[in-house]
Design a protein around this motif. Structure first.
Motif, short mmCIF file in Angstrom:
data_model
loop_
_atom_site.label_atom_id
_atom_site.label_comp_id
_atom_site.label_asym_id
_atom_site.label_seq_id
_atom_site.Cartn_x
_atom_site.Cartn_y
_atom_site.Cartn_z
N VAL A 98 0.84 -1.21 0.00
CA VAL A 98 0.00 0.00 0.00
C VAL A 98 0.88 1.26 0.00
N ARG A 99 1.96 1.23 0.75
CA ARG A 99 2.88 2.39 0.76
C ARG A 99 3.47 2.60 -0.64
N ASP A 102 0.76 3.90 -2.90
CA ASP A 102 0.47 5.29 -2.53
C ASP A 102 1.54 6.20 -3.15
N ALA A 105 0.78 6.38 -6.88
CA ALA A 105 -0.42 7.20 -7.10
C ALA A 105 -0.12 8.68 -6.92
N GLN A 106 0.60 9.02 -5.84
CA GLN A 106 0.90 10.44 -5.58
C GLN A 106 1.81 11.03 -6.66
N ARG A 109 -0.40 11.39 -9.81
CA ARG A 109 -1.38 12.47 -9.60
C ARG A 109 -0.70 13.83 -9.70
N ALA A 126 6.60 12.63 -4.12
CA ALA A 126 5.79 11.51 -3.64
C ALA A 126 6.60 10.61 -2.72
N THR A 130 5.64 9.50 1.21
CA THR A 130 5.13 8.14 1.43
C THR A 130 6.17 7.17 1.98
N GLU A 179 -6.08 5.62 -6.13
CA GLU A 179 -6.20 6.47 -4.93
C GLU A 179 -7.32 5.98 -4.02
N VAL A 182 -6.16 2.73 -2.28
CA VAL A 182 -5.13 3.05 -1.29
C VAL A 182 -5.77 3.72 -0.06
N ALA A 183 -6.69 4.65 -0.28
CA ALA A 183 -7.34 5.35 0.84
C ALA A 183 -8.11 4.37 1.73
N LYS A 186 -5.46 2.22 3.60
CA LYS A 186 -4.74 2.97 4.63
C LYS A 186 -5.63 3.18 5.85
#
Length: 196
Positions: A98-99, A102, A105-106, A109, A126, A130, A179, A182-183, A186
């Motif tokens: 997940v990290r 993330d 994704a960051q 994005r 990012a 993260t 996202e 991941v949200a 998390k």
């Protein structure tokens, strides 16, 4: 005109999320595996450790799923049921996965939202948000090297497909879905039932 996204086995947009936010394990792992090939598109050997980290964590989660399929239909069930056995190999693998997702994704994005930003800036920012806080002084330089080895933005987007409108649309769709996954994960990982 086909894009890189059209060639992927599974998109995060296709990962079923249940009414209770339960994320389907099989589709999630397939989408994560598909996404790791994006690091091949980046083209630098410096990204090999990043990709290997993701695939290693996918493997840990999949091994638990295969060992206890009835208890692993969603990622959340997999974690809760594994922790009952006093083990946390897959749960820890999912935490790191997940990290890593993330981080990806960051970076994507930031790059989508800032048309003039180079990939190296997006990935570096990012990484700082993260993975970097969790990495040891041994790992940080390896990942920092990868951030500096990103191709120029214009070269990367062309590798994703010729039709840039379609590429941006597909990339945005993938990032929005990523996202969301991941949200949810998390938030779950912050709960008491997900701790070991």
């Amino acid at each position: 005109m086909s894009t890189w996204f059209d060639q992927q086995k599974k998109s995060f947009a296709d990962v079923p999320i249940g009414a209770d936010n339960g994320i389907s394990t099989t589709e999630f792992l397939e989408a994560a595996e598909s996404l790791t090939t994006l690091f091949d598109v980046l083209g630098s050997k410096a990204f090999t450790p990043v990709k290997n980290d993701l695939t290693g964590n996918i493997k840990k989660v999949r091994e638990r799923q295969l060992a206890a399929p009835a208890e692993s239909e969603t990622l959340q069930a997999l974690v809760v049921n594994e922790l009952k056995t006093k083990k946390h190999v897959a749960s820890e693998g999912l935490l790191w996965l997940v990290r890593g997702l993330d981080f990806t994704a960051q970076a994507l994005r930031h790059n989508l939202d800032n048309a003039s930003s180079e990939l190296s800036n997006s990935f570096r920012e990012a990484y700082g948000n993260t993975l970097k806080p969790h990495h040891s002084f041994v790992i940080k330089p390896i990942f920092s090297a990868a951030m500096s080895a990103t191709p120029y933005r214009k070269d990367f987007y062309v590798k994703l497909g010729e039709d840039q409108g379609k590429v941006n649309e597909s990339l945005d769709r993938e990032v929005v879905a990523l996202e969301k996954n991941v949200a949810i994960l998390k938030a779950f990982q912050e709960t008491k039932e997900a701790k070991w």
